[in-house]
Design an enzyme around this catalytic site. Structure first.
Site, PDB file in Angstrom:
ATOM      1  N   CYS A 176       0.424  -4.308 -23.577  1.00 29.55           N
ATOM      2  CA  CYS A 176       0.340  -3.229 -22.456  1.00 29.55           C
ATOM      3  C   CYS A 176       1.276  -3.665 -21.261  1.00 29.55           C
ATOM      4  O   CYS A 176       1.106  -3.302 -20.124  1.00 29.55           O
ATOM      5  CB  CYS A 176      -1.209  -3.153 -22.027  1.00 29.55           C
ATOM      6  SG  CYS A 176      -1.789  -4.607 -21.464  1.00 29.55           S
ATOM      7  N   HIS A 202       0.736  -1.206   0.085  1.00 32.15           N
ATOM      8  CA  HIS A 202       0.165   0.143  -0.180  1.00 32.15           C
ATOM      9  C   HIS A 202       0.804   1.099  -0.149  1.00 32.15           C
ATOM     10  O   HIS A 202       0.498   2.344  -0.517  1.00 32.15           O
ATOM     11  CB  HIS A 202      -0.828   0.035   1.317  1.00 32.15           C
ATOM     12  CG  HIS A 202      -2.093  -0.732   1.139  1.00 32.15           C
ATOM     13  ND1 HIS A 202      -2.642  -1.513   2.140  1.00 32.15           N
ATOM     14  CD2 HIS A 202      -2.871  -1.330   0.213  1.00 32.15           C
ATOM     15  CE1 HIS A 202      -3.633  -2.232   1.766  1.00 32.15           C
ATOM     16  NE2 HIS A 202      -3.863  -2.112   0.453  1.00 32.15           N
ATOM     17  N   ARG A 208       7.159 -14.434 -12.368  1.00 34.42           N
ATOM     18  CA  ARG A 208       7.471 -12.912 -12.400  1.00 34.42           C
ATOM     19  C   ARG A 208       8.046 -12.162 -11.194  1.00 34.42           C
ATOM     20  O   ARG A 208       8.623 -11.075 -11.174  1.00 34.42           O
ATOM     21  CB  ARG A 208       6.519 -12.017 -13.192  1.00 34.42           C
ATOM     22  CG  ARG A 208       5.345 -11.965 -12.389  1.00 34.42           C
ATOM     23  CD  ARG A 208       3.994 -11.475 -13.456  1.00 34.42           C
ATOM     24  NE  ARG A 208       3.676 -10.037 -13.110  1.00 34.42           N
ATOM     25  CZ  ARG A 208       2.446  -9.204 -13.552  1.00 34.42           C
ATOM     26  NH1 ARG A 208       1.825 -10.254 -14.279  1.00 34.42           N
ATOM     27  NH2 ARG A 208       2.391  -8.086 -13.303  1.00 34.42           N
ATOM     28  N   ASP A 253       2.507 -11.271 -17.895  1.00 34.63           N
ATOM     29  CA  ASP A 253       2.191 -12.709 -17.507  1.00 34.63           C
ATOM     30  C   ASP A 253       2.659 -13.620 -18.759  1.00 34.63           C
ATOM     31  O   ASP A 253       2.754 -14.865 -18.483  1.00 34.63           O
ATOM     32  CB  ASP A 253       0.784 -12.705 -17.434  1.00 34.63           C
ATOM     33  CG  ASP A 253       0.472 -12.309 -15.883  1.00 34.63           C
ATOM     34  OD1 ASP A 253       0.967 -12.668 -14.979  1.00 34.63           O
ATOM     35  OD2 ASP A 253      -0.505 -11.475 -15.967  1.00 34.63           O
ATOM     36  N   GLU A 266      -2.632 -13.070 -22.547  1.00 31.45           N
ATOM     37  CA  GLU A 266      -1.289 -13.182 -21.641  1.00 31.45           C
ATOM     38  C   GLU A 266      -1.046 -14.721 -21.327  1.00 31.45           C
ATOM     39  O   GLU A 266      -0.251 -14.944 -20.289  1.00 31.45           O
ATOM     40  CB  GLU A 266      -1.519 -12.497 -20.398  1.00 31.45           C
ATOM     41  CG  GLU A 266      -2.766 -12.424 -19.954  1.00 31.45           C
ATOM     42  CD  GLU A 266      -3.297 -11.242 -18.773  1.00 31.45           C
ATOM     43  OE1 GLU A 266      -2.193 -10.647 -18.546  1.00 31.45           O
ATOM     44  OE2 GLU A 266      -4.173 -11.402 -18.495  1.00 31.45           O
TER      45      GLU A 266
HETATM   46  C1  PEP Z   1       0.688  -8.126 -18.179  1.00 30.70           C
HETATM   47  O1  PEP Z   1       0.389  -9.190 -17.597  1.00 30.70           O
HETATM   48  O2  PEP Z   1       1.669  -8.078 -19.004  1.00 30.70           O
HETATM   49  C2  PEP Z   1      -0.303  -7.069 -17.810  1.00 30.70           C
HETATM   50  C3  PEP Z   1      -0.308  -5.900 -18.220  1.00 30.70           C
HETATM   51  O3  PEP Z   1      -1.186  -7.265 -16.682  1.00 30.70           O
HETATM   52  P1  PEP Z   1      -0.809  -7.143 -15.149  1.00 30.70           P
HETATM   53  O4  PEP Z   1       0.786  -6.810 -15.187  1.00 30.70           O
HETATM   54  O5  PEP Z   1      -1.639  -6.429 -14.286  1.00 30.70           O
HETATM   55  O6  PEP Z   1      -0.800  -8.748 -14.644  1.00 30.70           O
HETATM   56 MG    MG Z   2      -1.461  -9.814 -16.688  1.00 30.93          MG
END
Ligand code: PEP
Ligand code: MG
Length: 607
Positions: free
Chosen positions: A529, A216, A492, A482, A458
């Site tokens: 993303c 947080h 990760r 992911d 992902e």
């Molecule tokens: C990803 O997995 O690349 C993604 C953008 O989602 P998050 O990082 O929120 O798991």
């Molecule tokens: Mg993800």
């Protein structure tokens, strides 16, 4: 915010004070990219708990002791509600919601009954009983290998300190709102309540012994864009208030009593950063277009409604990923449809007509509701996560889908599902959307009938069946964070195997290629993303692979745009062609680095 003080002049003055024994501490940069280097004197917060002594009670004292505890709990509750009210008014309901977890500690019947039993049966004072029981609970939570539960332990200790202070009549924690001089805070941990009250005019940055990127405190620091370094182990016990320090939020370094040599290195780094920031500012509001005229759609990832402000300011053309789970994980109870509708509408209206891609709930993995502990699953990242959770908890999903649909009437909203692993999940999710659209129609509630729906790619399975998925969707967004962990079987979150987490692994590039081809065959667009998109070294490779959009953390929009504007699409395609034939992740990475450094050398000099 790179340098919020005239640091160059200051460093000259500091040079005289140098050579008093430089100490360098390395930790985790919380807000890399968003915040930079700050300097100042440190203020070490004494996180010490009030000292608790055990006192044996006489029988007639017992009931008064229980009353005394009751009064301290009421007082603590009032203080917390007041802090929550101020934080909500100043920073938004989501940040205020963090204190719900604190308030719930005060209502925890199991804990309170045990404290009262201890006072009654062992005839001990309330401070001793409360401290013993609460500390046992906190220690149990802290011992569990899970960041989220460790944060709950911090919440428990935060509240315990308040209760003990009230029992002892001691003044509450250091009031950070009334600091006289700008300083860098050093603390074992910074509680959410402390962080939320930080006055940016007086707190240059902070460094803590513990913490992770997902705590947080880190979330708050990012929202506030305060430079911070966490995970510095025992730093708070080794420093004294008044010492001079440089806090490097970019590289995650705290330097105490910097020597002449360090000062001159930092002076050089700062000079380059200042020049780079000016260059980046120049490009910021220009279009993301390559030298040979290829237009790239560059958007931003956001975590909470307040981040919308940073989207246009950094030159992004919309939101490519709104991680909605941050509306949920800050509080004990999921936000209801109305609360979510207001949050989504706020972002959509603020950015209209720019698109806002709202991702449905991605709980699980490393993000949990308080009543949904990770410890119950052996492999939470492979478990009850994201769309899998939502398709079973349709009560929660329904409220979110209705809220997103309603918000679509107010702006250019698009929606996407996380962690789709096959067609059945997509069909089930789409069927629910249709059902809730029908409900809204019956109720006469407006929404965008043509709301575009996409899916995150992902999982390797989604990439491999992307042709089937593409027929039923309007876009893809590749979540490389992911995708890499699932395709390469590399957690990760695990720093021990971080060297195996390779975005340029040939398997990853093949999965991206398959996805892009499936999307384009069905005339839908494809975005990336994950963090890979925000890395100026890797962005050209993605563009060469045919990706249409990059969605990156808002502070990373300017450097990515900077490199796009110095790149030819033909160079990116050549790079991708080479990469798809190459068998070595390292060689591919080296080529990416060579290209990036040759077209935008200044991006890489300021670290
Ligand atoms: C990803 O997995 O690349 C993604 C953008 O989602 P998050 O990082 O929120 O798991
Ligand atoms: Mg993800």
């Amino acid at each position: 915010m790179l340098f919020n003080r005239p640091i160059l002049g200051y460093l000259d003055a500091m040079a005289e004070l140098a050579d008093k024994g430089e100490m360098t501490f390395r930790g985790i940069p919380v807000s890399a990219g968003a915040a930079g280097v700050v300097h100042g004197r440190i203020l070490v917060m004494d996180g010490a708990r009030p000292s608790i002594t055990k006192r044996q009670l006489a029988e007639p004292e017992v009931s008064e002791e229980i009353n005394r505890l009751g009064r301290a709990l009421v007082e603590t509750r009032q203080q917390l509600l007041e802090v929550q009210r101020k934080v909500s008014a100043g920073m938004g309901a989501e940040e205020g919601g963090i204190f719900d977890a604190h308030l719930l500690v005060l209502e925890d019947r199991t804990l309170l009954d045990e404290v009262v039993r201890m006072i009654t049966e062992q005839k001990v004072n309330a401070e001793h009983a409360f401290h013993s029981v609460a500390e046992r609970y906190a220690a149990t939570l802290a011992a569990i290998e899970d960041d989220y539960l460790r944060e709950r332990a911090a919440d428990m200790r935060d509240v315990t300190t308040r209760v003990l202070n009230n029992l002892l009549g001691v003044q509450q924690e250091m009031d950070l709102r009334h600091l006289k001089e700008a300083c860098i805070l050093i603390s074992h941990d910074l509680t959410p309540s402390n962080t939320a009250q930080l006055d940016k005019g007086h707190v240059l940055g902070f460094a803590t012994d513990i913490g992770s990127k997902t705590s947080h405190t880190a979330i708050m620091a990012r929202s506030l864009r305060i430079p911070a370094v966490v995970g510095l182990e025992d730093v708070s016990g080794r420093l004294e208030s008044g010492q001079h320090a440089l806090l490097d939020g970019i590289n995650g370094v705290l330097v105490i009593n910097p020597t002449d040599k360090t000062l001159s290195e930092y002076r050089e780094l700062i000079r380059k950063q200042v020049i780079l920031q000016e260059k980046l500012r120049d490009t910021q509001l220009k279009p993301a277009i390559t030298l040979d005229g290829h237009r790239v759609f560059l958007s931003a990832n956001i975590e909470q409604p307040a981040d919308a402000e940073q989207v246009k300011a950094n030159g992004a053309e919309g939101v490519g990923l709104f991680r909605t789970e941050y509306l949920f994980i800050g509080s004990e109870r999921p936000p209801d449809e109305e609360q979510q509708y207001r949050a989504y509408r706020e972002v959509a209206a603020a950015l209209k007509p720019l698109p806002v891609v709202i991702r449905t709930l991605d709980l699980g993995g490393d993000k949990f509701l308080a009543h949904m502990p990770a410890s119950r699953e052996m492999n939470p990242f492979l478990g009850w996560r994201a769309i899998r959770f939502c398709l079973q908890r349709t009560d929660i999903f329904r409220e979110q889908l209705r809220a997103i649909l309603r918000a679509s009437a107010e702006g250019n909203v698009k929606m996407m599902y996380p962690m789709i692993s096959g067609l059945d999940e997509l069909n089930q999710a789409n069927a629910l959307v249709e059902k809730y659209k029908e409900e809204l129609r019956r109720e006469g509630v407006p929404f965008d009938e043509h709301l575009e729906i996409g899916a995150m790619i992902e999982t390797p399975s989604a990439a491999l069946v992307s042709d089937s998925l593409a027929k039923r969707l309007k876009f893809f967004s590749i979540g490389t964070n992911d995708l890499i962990q699932y395709a390469l079987a590399v957690d990760r979150m695990n720093e021990k195997i971080a060297h195996l987490y390779e975005p340029t692994h040939p398997a990853i590039l093949q999965l991206i290629k398959i996805t892009v081809e499936a999307a384009h065959n069905h005339r839908i667009w494809v975005s990336v993303c994950g963090e890979m998109a925000g890395d100026p070294v890797l962005a050209p490779l993605l563009l060469g692979l045919g990706v249409d959009e990059l969605s990156v953390a808002a502070p990373l929009v300017p450097p990515v745009k900077f490199i796009i504007r110095r790149l030819k699409l033909t160079e990116a395609r050549d790079l991708a062609e080479f990469a798809l034939k190459c068998e070595s992740a390292t060689e591919i990475l080296t080529r990416c680095q060579e290209l990036a450094r040759s077209i935008a050398p200044s991006l890489f000099e300021a670290k």
